[in-house]
Design a protein around this motif. Structure first.
Motif, PDB file in Angstrom:
ATOM      1  N   LEU A  16       1.006  -1.321  -0.059  1.00  0.00           N
ATOM      2  CA  LEU A  16       0.013  -0.006  -0.090  1.00  0.00           C
ATOM      3  C   LEU A  16       0.871   1.194   0.209  1.00  0.00           C
ATOM      4  N   TRP A  17       2.475   1.476   0.572  1.00  0.00           N
ATOM      5  CA  TRP A  17       2.720   2.480   0.816  1.00  0.00           C
ATOM      6  C   TRP A  17       3.394   2.874   0.148  1.00  0.00           C
ATOM      7  N   ASN A  18       3.736   1.747  -0.634  1.00  0.00           N
ATOM      8  CA  ASN A  18       5.344   2.188  -1.780  1.00  0.00           C
ATOM      9  C   ASN A  18       3.944   2.349  -2.985  1.00  0.00           C
ATOM     10  N   THR A  19       3.157   1.857  -3.061  1.00  0.00           N
ATOM     11  CA  THR A  19       2.303   2.650  -4.268  1.00  0.00           C
ATOM     12  C   THR A  19       1.725   3.770  -4.358  1.00  0.00           C
ATOM     13  N   LEU A  20       1.739   4.711  -3.169  1.00  0.00           N
ATOM     14  CA  LEU A  20       2.034   6.236  -3.164  1.00  0.00           C
ATOM     15  C   LEU A  20       2.956   6.577  -3.369  1.00  0.00           C
ATOM     16  N   VAL A  21       3.812   5.744  -2.760  1.00  0.00           N
ATOM     17  CA  VAL A  21       6.429   6.682  -3.274  1.00  0.00           C
ATOM     18  C   VAL A  21       5.570   6.861  -4.382  1.00  0.00           C
ATOM     19  N   MET A  22       5.474   5.453  -4.712  1.00  0.00           N
ATOM     20  CA  MET A  22       6.317   5.253  -6.364  1.00  0.00           C
ATOM     21  C   MET A  22       5.330   6.324  -7.037  1.00  0.00           C
ATOM     22  N   CYS A  23       4.162   6.207  -6.852  1.00  0.00           N
ATOM     23  CA  CYS A  23       3.555   7.739  -7.797  1.00  0.00           C
ATOM     24  C   CYS A  23       3.840   8.990  -7.835  1.00  0.00           C
ATOM     25  N   CYS A  24       4.294   9.421  -6.420  1.00  0.00           N
ATOM     26  CA  CYS A  24       4.374  10.518  -5.887  1.00  0.00           C
ATOM     27  C   CYS A  24       5.446  10.808  -6.608  1.00  0.00           C
ATOM     28  N   THR A  25       6.913   9.629  -6.849  1.00  0.00           N
ATOM     29  CA  THR A  25       8.395   9.807  -7.084  1.00  0.00           C
ATOM     30  C   THR A  25       7.663   9.734  -8.767  1.00  0.00           C
ATOM     31  N   GLY A  26       7.505   9.008  -9.013  1.00  0.00           N
ATOM     32  CA  GLY A  26       7.386   9.145 -10.987  1.00  0.00           C
ATOM     33  C   GLY A  26       6.913  10.196 -10.816  1.00  0.00           C
ATOM     34  N   PHE A  27       5.074  10.982 -10.089  1.00  0.00           N
ATOM     35  CA  PHE A  27       4.939  12.682 -10.863  1.00  0.00           C
ATOM     36  C   PHE A  27       5.630  13.580 -10.506  1.00  0.00           C
ATOM     37  N   VAL A  28       7.163  13.571  -9.963  1.00  0.00           N
ATOM     38  CA  VAL A  28       8.432  14.208  -9.465  1.00  0.00           C
ATOM     39  C   VAL A  28       9.627  14.383 -10.972  1.00  0.00           C
ATOM     40  N   ILE A  29       9.207  12.701 -11.063  1.00  0.00           N
ATOM     41  CA  ILE A  29       9.931  12.124 -12.785  1.00  0.00           C
ATOM     42  C   ILE A  29       9.120  13.070 -14.174  1.00  0.00           C
ATOM     43  N   ILE A  30       8.105  12.706 -13.982  1.00  0.00           N
ATOM     44  CA  ILE A  30       7.383  13.038 -15.101  1.00  0.00           C
ATOM     45  C   ILE A  30       7.544  14.870 -15.291  1.00  0.00           C
ATOM     46  N   ILE A  31       7.350  15.606 -13.939  1.00  0.00           N
ATOM     47  CA  ILE A  31       7.099  17.075 -13.842  1.00  0.00           C
ATOM     48  C   ILE A  31       8.653  17.492 -14.165  1.00  0.00           C
ATOM     49  N   VAL A  32      10.168  16.085 -13.628  1.00  0.00           N
ATOM     50  CA  VAL A  32      11.323  16.952 -14.391  1.00  0.00           C
ATOM     51  C   VAL A  32      11.630  17.239 -15.826  1.00  0.00           C
ATOM     52  N   VAL A  33      11.075  15.540 -15.981  1.00  0.00           N
ATOM     53  CA  VAL A  33      11.730  15.488 -17.754  1.00  0.00           C
ATOM     54  C   VAL A  33      10.943  17.193 -18.801  1.00  0.00           C
ATOM     55  N   SER A  34       9.254  16.625 -17.951  1.00  0.00           N
ATOM     56  CA  SER A  34       9.297  17.823 -18.956  1.00  0.00           C
ATOM     57  C   SER A  34       9.732  19.023 -18.722  1.00  0.00           C
ATOM     58  N   SER A  35      10.296  19.512 -17.935  1.00  0.00           N
ATOM     59  CA  SER A  35      10.534  20.790 -17.806  1.00  0.00           C
ATOM     60  C   SER A  35      11.873  21.365 -18.685  1.00  0.00           C
ATOM     61  N   GLY A  36      12.680  19.353 -18.922  1.00  0.00           N
ATOM     62  CA  GLY A  36      14.002  20.348 -19.186  1.00  0.00           C
ATOM     63  C   GLY A  36      14.957  20.193 -18.653  1.00  0.00           C
ATOM     64  N   VAL A  70       2.354  -1.895  -9.637  1.00  0.00           N
ATOM     65  CA  VAL A  70       3.093  -1.012 -11.045  1.00  0.00           C
ATOM     66  C   VAL A  70       2.086  -0.253 -12.117  1.00  0.00           C
ATOM     67  N   LYS A  71       0.862  -0.856 -12.135  1.00  0.00           N
ATOM     68  CA  LYS A  71      -0.430  -0.550 -13.073  1.00  0.00           C
ATOM     69  C   LYS A  71      -1.174   0.685 -12.452  1.00  0.00           C
ATOM     70  N   ALA A  72      -0.728   0.266 -11.146  1.00  0.00           N
ATOM     71  CA  ALA A  72      -1.972   1.458 -10.047  1.00  0.00           C
ATOM     72  C   ALA A  72      -1.114   2.184 -10.261  1.00  0.00           C
ATOM     73  N   SER A  73      -0.100   2.503  -9.308  1.00  0.00           N
ATOM     74  CA  SER A  73       1.304   3.363  -9.507  1.00  0.00           C
ATOM     75  C   SER A  73       0.957   4.542 -10.868  1.00  0.00           C
ATOM     76  N   VAL A  74       1.399   4.148 -11.564  1.00  0.00           N
ATOM     77  CA  VAL A  74       1.071   4.453 -12.995  1.00  0.00           C
ATOM     78  C   VAL A  74       0.089   5.174 -13.321  1.00  0.00           C
ATOM     79  N   SER A  75      -1.156   4.336 -12.459  1.00  0.00           N
ATOM     80  CA  SER A  75      -2.722   5.362 -12.879  1.00  0.00           C
ATOM     81  C   SER A  75      -2.687   6.233 -12.146  1.00  0.00           C
ATOM     82  N   TYR A  76      -2.176   6.235 -10.968  1.00  0.00           N
ATOM     83  CA  TYR A  76      -2.490   7.544 -10.009  1.00  0.00           C
ATOM     84  C   TYR A  76      -1.850   8.475 -10.410  1.00  0.00           C
ATOM     85  N   ILE A  77      -0.826   7.978 -11.008  1.00  0.00           N
ATOM     86  CA  ILE A  77       0.880   9.533 -12.116  1.00  0.00           C
ATOM     87  C   ILE A  77      -0.040   9.903 -12.930  1.00  0.00           C
ATOM     88  N   SER A  78      -1.115   9.271 -13.536  1.00  0.00           N
ATOM     89  CA  SER A  78      -1.624   9.932 -14.848  1.00  0.00           C
ATOM     90  C   SER A  78      -2.570  10.799 -14.397  1.00  0.00           C
TER      91      SER A  78
END
Length: 385
Positions: A264-284, A371-379
């Motif tokens: 449960l916890w790592n699903t949330l952590v992977m969601c938060c960290t994945g979101f940060v990665i997307i923002i950093v990559v999109s900003s360049g 992994v699928k659940a965390s990616v869904s939360y990231i989206s």
């Protein structure tokens, strides 16, 4: 001389450090000192989140929350491990009894030593990976920020965001806190890896016992049938099988709620960290945060994968017992004796496993679901941003 135990020496040192090893000196003092330190650091981490909570700055919130939740998970897992320490002591006693049997019967030596070597190698490699990740979360991030700052106008922020009632940006206070955060992060990473490496060591020990049981079943099938020797041998096999089942259930009792929190916890952590990665990559920009977030994301994913792979490996091993029993020459035995092996095959249909809270089996299929659940939360978060 190599250590004659499935629990590697590095794992034993870590368990002594947190006061979990039986008969260690001052276990309560070590335990409460460590947990008090983690609780104090967590207080300043959550204070920073509450003070700087702003939905308009969702990137900063997710960046702070991912690390804070990871440390909270380590704190809760240690509480569960301490609560179930009697179960853990029983498991260690059972492992010692198995190794004392290996001293008596030299035919089991190669199997048990190979499992002990695998346990030691996994512990050493995983400790190195977590230490590398801890370095980039603290000292490494600060060094990269200093390299990116070409004009010397660094904001001098601590890598692990904390809210203190005084200014920590001035020297030498900043340097002292920076080193302190690195040591704290290194200890937290080592303790998290300690719990993971301990699970792998226990699963490998059960796997070794299953291999020994299969070896005995193979010897029965290759020897000429003799009723006088069959009954003592099959009785010993049944007792060994029951011991394997009991040991597996004890590991399940020790880790089931730890695994539930992990999922449960790592699903949330992977969601938060994945979101940060997307923002950093999109900003360049901000390669420092990108390296930190990617290394942390892979460390968290590796942690979930270890739990799911351990459960899958235990299930596959337990099924192999029934295959070995079926391959024995039970059809050449009298019905009264072959019926015993058939009952053993029937018992093996209920596979051994590790569950998350006793309602979800830890398997590789479960890992893909996480992994699928965390990616869904990231989206979802990306759509809100």
């Amino acid at each position: 001389m190599k250590r004659a135990n499935t629990i590697s020496f590095s794992i034993e040192i870590g368990l002594r450090f947190i006061g979990m090893w039986p008969d260690s000196a001052y276990p309560n003092f070590y335990w409460f000192s460590y947990m008090t330190t983690v609780a104090i650091v967590q207080y300043y981490q959550y204070t920073y989140i509450f003070v700087h909570f702003d939905l308009n700055d969702l990137w900063l919130l997710m960046d702070c929350l991912s690390l804070t939740l990871g440390y909270s998970l380590a704190f809760l897992k240690l509480l569960v491990l301490w609560w179930n320490r009697r179960v853990f002591y029983y498991i260690l006693k059972a492992i010692d009894e198995d190794w004392s049997e290996y001293v008596i019967n030299d035919s089991y030596k190669s199997t048990m030593v190979s499992m002990a070597d695998l346990s030691r190698r996994f512990a050493n490699v995983s400790f190195s990976i977590y230490a590398f990740s801890a370095f980039f979360l603290s000292i490494g991030e600060h060094l990269l920020q200093s390299m990116d700052d070409q004009f010397g106008n660094s904001s001098r922020e601590l890598p692990i965001k904390m809210e203190f009632p005084f200014d920590v940006s001035k020297s030498p206070i900043f340097e002292c806190f920076l080193i302190g955060q690195f040591l704290y992060d290194l200890v937290i990473a080592s303790v998290v890896n300690l719990i993971n490496a301990l699970l792998v060591a226990l699963i490998l020990h059960v796997s070794g016992q299953i291999d020994i049981m299969q070896q005995d079943l193979f010897e029965i099938s290759n020897k000429k049938y003799d009723h006088s020797t069959f009954l003592p041998v099959i009785k010993n096999l049944i007792c060994k099988h029951q011991k394997i089942i009991t040991l597996s259930e004890s590991i399940e009792n020790l880790y089931t709620y730890i695994a539930l929190m992990q999922v449960l916890w790592n699903t949330l952590v992977m969601c938060c960290t994945g979101f940060v990665i997307i923002i950093v990559v999109s900003s360049g920009e901000d390669t420092t945060n990108l390296i930190k977030s990617v290394s942390y994301y892979f460390a968290i994913m590796l942690e979930v994968f270890v739990y799911c792979f351990a459960g899958e490996f235990l299930s596959a091993k337990s099924k192999s017992i029934s295959n070995s029993a079926y391959e024995a020459l039970w059809y050449n035995m009298p019905p009264s004796d072959s019926r015993i092996i058939l009952f053993m095959i029937l018992r093996c249909q209920k596979r051994l496993t590790i569950t998350a809270g006793r309602f979800m089996d830890l398997t590789l299929e479960g890992f893909t679901s996480i992994v699928k659940a965390s990616v869904s939360y990231i989206s979802v978060l990306n759509a809100m941003y």
